[in-house]
Design a protein around this motif. Sequence first.
Motif, PDB file in Angstrom:
ATOM      1  N   SER A 159      -0.805  -8.274   4.551  1.00 33.11           N
ATOM      2  CA  SER A 159      -2.468  -8.220   4.049  1.00 33.11           C
ATOM      3  C   SER A 159      -2.633  -7.380   3.094  1.00 33.11           C
ATOM      4  CB  SER A 159      -2.711  -8.668   5.733  1.00 33.11           C
ATOM      5  OG  SER A 159      -2.766  -7.961   6.025  1.00 33.11           O
ATOM      6  N   ILE A 160      -3.814  -6.995   2.942  1.00 36.12           N
ATOM      7  CA  ILE A 160      -4.686  -5.984   2.016  1.00 36.12           C
ATOM      8  C   ILE A 160      -4.969  -5.326   3.418  1.00 36.12           C
ATOM      9  CG2 ILE A 160      -7.076  -6.016   1.525  1.00 36.12           C
ATOM     10  CD1 ILE A 160      -5.333  -7.437  -0.851  1.00 36.12           C
ATOM     11  N   GLY A 161      -4.949  -5.671   4.512  1.00 33.88           N
ATOM     12  CA  GLY A 161      -5.840  -4.668   5.795  1.00 33.88           C
ATOM     13  C   GLY A 161      -4.114  -3.885   6.157  1.00 33.88           C
ATOM     14  N   ASP A 162      -2.863  -4.633   5.693  1.00 29.96           N
ATOM     15  CA  ASP A 162      -1.871  -3.990   6.644  1.00 29.96           C
ATOM     16  C   ASP A 162      -1.551  -3.492   5.304  1.00 29.96           C
ATOM     17  OD1 ASP A 162      -1.059  -5.886   8.503  1.00 29.96           O
ATOM     18  OD2 ASP A 162      -0.321  -7.323   8.147  1.00 29.96           O
ATOM     19  N   ILE A 163      -1.848  -3.082   3.997  1.00 30.34           N
ATOM     20  CA  ILE A 163      -1.454  -2.421   2.597  1.00 30.34           C
ATOM     21  C   ILE A 163      -2.215  -1.546   3.241  1.00 30.34           C
ATOM     22  CG2 ILE A 163      -1.309  -2.306   0.366  1.00 30.34           C
ATOM     23  CD1 ILE A 163      -1.087  -5.027  -0.035  1.00 30.34           C
ATOM     24  N   ALA A 164      -3.056  -1.850   3.159  1.00 29.10           N
ATOM     25  CA  ALA A 164      -4.391  -0.900   3.659  1.00 29.10           C
ATOM     26  C   ALA A 164      -4.346   0.519   4.933  1.00 29.10           C
ATOM     27  CB  ALA A 164      -5.978  -1.013   3.797  1.00 29.10           C
ATOM     28  N   GLY A 165      -3.802  -0.048   5.695  1.00 26.81           N
ATOM     29  CA  GLY A 165      -3.423   0.535   7.112  1.00 26.81           C
ATOM     30  C   GLY A 165      -2.267   1.530   6.831  1.00 26.81           C
ATOM     31  N   ARG A 166      -1.414   1.275   6.007  1.00 29.80           N
ATOM     32  CA  ARG A 166       0.135   1.533   5.891  1.00 29.80           C
ATOM     33  C   ARG A 166       0.055   3.164   5.016  1.00 29.80           C
ATOM     34  NH1 ARG A 166       3.789  -3.332   4.385  1.00 29.80           N
ATOM     35  NH2 ARG A 166       3.699  -4.317   5.351  1.00 29.80           N
ATOM     36  N   HIS A 225      -3.472   4.136   4.493  1.00 29.56           N
ATOM     37  CA  HIS A 225      -4.595   5.106   4.333  1.00 29.56           C
ATOM     38  C   HIS A 225      -5.258   5.376   3.172  1.00 29.56           C
ATOM     39  CE1 HIS A 225      -1.552   6.574   8.286  1.00 29.56           C
ATOM     40  NE2 HIS A 225      -0.855   7.707   7.208  1.00 29.56           N
ATOM     41  N   LEU A 226      -5.481   3.765   3.537  1.00 32.12           N
ATOM     42  CA  LEU A 226      -6.946   3.742   2.273  1.00 32.12           C
ATOM     43  C   LEU A 226      -7.380   2.756   2.468  1.00 32.12           C
ATOM     44  CD1 LEU A 226      -4.511   3.041  -1.302  1.00 32.12           C
ATOM     45  CD2 LEU A 226      -5.704   5.244  -0.460  1.00 32.12           C
ATOM     46  N   SER A 227      -8.813   2.476   1.998  1.00 31.18           N
ATOM     47  CA  SER A 227      -9.872   1.468   2.645  1.00 31.18           C
ATOM     48  C   SER A 227      -9.598   0.151   1.986  1.00 31.18           C
ATOM     49  CB  SER A 227     -11.075   1.810   1.924  1.00 31.18           C
ATOM     50  OG  SER A 227     -11.060   1.803  -0.077  1.00 31.18           O
ATOM     51  N   GLU A 228      -9.903  -1.059   2.583  1.00 35.18           N
ATOM     52  CA  GLU A 228      -9.556  -2.152   1.852  1.00 35.18           C
ATOM     53  C   GLU A 228     -10.059  -2.340   0.538  1.00 35.18           C
ATOM     54  OE1 GLU A 228     -10.240  -5.887   4.511  1.00 35.18           O
ATOM     55  OE2 GLU A 228      -9.062  -4.646   6.016  1.00 35.18           O
ATOM     56  N   GLY A 229     -11.299  -2.217   0.271  1.00 35.53           N
ATOM     57  CA  GLY A 229     -11.798  -1.880  -1.074  1.00 35.53           C
ATOM     58  C   GLY A 229     -10.344  -1.478  -2.257  1.00 35.53           C
ATOM     59  N   THR A 230     -10.134  -0.003  -2.253  1.00 35.95           N
ATOM     60  CA  THR A 230      -9.555   1.136  -2.842  1.00 35.95           C
ATOM     61  C   THR A 230      -8.457  -0.259  -3.523  1.00 35.95           C
ATOM     62  OG1 THR A 230     -10.501   3.186  -2.105  1.00 35.95           O
ATOM     63  CG2 THR A 230      -8.388   2.747  -3.072  1.00 35.95           C
ATOM     64  N   VAL A 231      -7.460  -0.932  -1.728  1.00 36.89           N
ATOM     65  CA  VAL A 231      -6.093  -1.716  -1.662  1.00 36.89           C
ATOM     66  C   VAL A 231      -6.239  -2.363  -2.941  1.00 36.89           C
ATOM     67  CG1 VAL A 231      -4.937  -2.878  -1.063  1.00 36.89           C
ATOM     68  CG2 VAL A 231      -5.094  -0.832  -0.528  1.00 36.89           C
ATOM     69  N   ARG A 232      -7.525  -3.211  -2.764  1.00 34.05           N
ATOM     70  CA  ARG A 232      -7.999  -3.909  -4.052  1.00 34.05           C
ATOM     71  C   ARG A 232      -7.944  -3.979  -4.940  1.00 34.05           C
ATOM     72  NH1 ARG A 232     -11.263  -6.047   0.343  1.00 34.05           N
ATOM     73  NH2 ARG A 232     -10.365  -7.750   1.563  1.00 34.05           N
ATOM     74  N   ASN A 233      -8.817  -2.573  -5.341  1.00 36.72           N
ATOM     75  CA  ASN A 233      -8.666  -2.046  -7.099  1.00 36.72           C
ATOM     76  C   ASN A 233      -7.804  -1.749  -7.458  1.00 36.72           C
ATOM     77  OD1 ASN A 233     -11.503  -2.247  -6.894  1.00 36.72           O
ATOM     78  ND2 ASN A 233     -12.312  -0.503  -6.057  1.00 36.72           N
ATOM     79  N   TYR A 234      -6.541  -1.147  -6.604  1.00 38.24           N
ATOM     80  CA  TYR A 234      -5.531  -0.873  -7.113  1.00 38.24           C
ATOM     81  C   TYR A 234      -4.543  -2.543  -7.554  1.00 38.24           C
ATOM     82  CZ  TYR A 234      -5.693   3.793  -6.085  1.00 38.24           C
ATOM     83  OH  TYR A 234      -5.954   5.924  -6.484  1.00 38.24           O
ATOM     84  N   LEU A 235      -4.492  -2.846  -7.121  1.00 40.17           N
ATOM     85  CA  LEU A 235      -3.967  -4.667  -6.825  1.00 40.17           C
ATOM     86  C   LEU A 235      -4.749  -5.228  -8.449  1.00 40.17           C
ATOM     87  CD1 LEU A 235      -3.585  -6.107  -2.888  1.00 40.17           C
ATOM     88  CD2 LEU A 235      -1.361  -5.204  -4.872  1.00 40.17           C
ATOM     89  N   SER A 236      -5.892  -5.538  -7.948  1.00 38.85           N
ATOM     90  CA  SER A 236      -6.324  -6.251  -9.495  1.00 38.85           C
ATOM     91  C   SER A 236      -5.916  -5.169 -10.675  1.00 38.85           C
ATOM     92  CB  SER A 236      -7.611  -5.682  -9.448  1.00 38.85           C
ATOM     93  OG  SER A 236      -8.659  -6.483 -10.416  1.00 38.85           O
ATOM     94  N   SER A 237      -5.759  -3.869 -10.214  1.00 38.08           N
ATOM     95  CA  SER A 237      -5.460  -3.158 -12.142  1.00 38.08           C
ATOM     96  C   SER A 237      -3.959  -3.145 -12.066  1.00 38.08           C
ATOM     97  CB  SER A 237      -5.228  -1.705 -11.270  1.00 38.08           C
ATOM     98  OG  SER A 237      -4.897  -0.551 -12.349  1.00 38.08           O
TER      99      SER A 237
END
Length: 214
Positions: free
Chosen positions: A157-164, A166-178
């Motif tokens: 999940s986005i939350g799991d990725i963020a935890g692994r 050490h990023l915010s969930e919003g940052t993870v979404r931005n990287y995935l979108s890019s």
Amino acid sequence: MIRVLLAEDQGMVRGALASLLGLEPDIEVVGEAGDGEEAVAVAVRERPDIALLDIEMPVMDGIAAAAGIRARVPGCQVMILTTFGRPGYLRAAMEAGAVAFLVKDSPARELAAAVRRVRAGERVIDPGLAAAALSAGPNPLSPRERDVLVAAADGASIGDIAGRLHLSEGTVRNYLSSAIQKTHARNRIEAVRRAQAHGWLPGRLPGRPDGGVT
């Protein structure tokens, strides 16, 4: 004698390569390894002339091992021998200091000849793969985009990725979108598959024992 280190995680394949090279009067296999980390350690201990590495190995992949060997044993030349002839792998291997890149479906007689050519100071690149690498262009993904795709490969999940990472969930979404845009994919799983097919991600991904995407 040309002293060779073999690194391949499949024992039967490693044994077959050792037997093949052992038939050559001027080549000696001085060490074997089943993963990239072990390959670096054996290279430091044995100081071979050439390290013949697979890409898709556990613990540390062949590209990371190539960089480690070149840094710690600069007199050792690195050859990549892999099943996966992906353009991105070739580029990454060359950047890591490898001087040869061959696919495993090449004729067996060419391997010993390639070892001799590398020892003589030549570069040996599979011609079809070299052409594909030139047409494919460089890896479009940033290091962080690659990290996020690797973390997403097992369906996290986005939350799991963020935890692994050490990023915010919003940052993870931005990287995935890019990353999805850069790979021209419809979603993140397709982005992972496309990036892996081009060799833009590490050789072995989480998810399945064979490194595929679940």
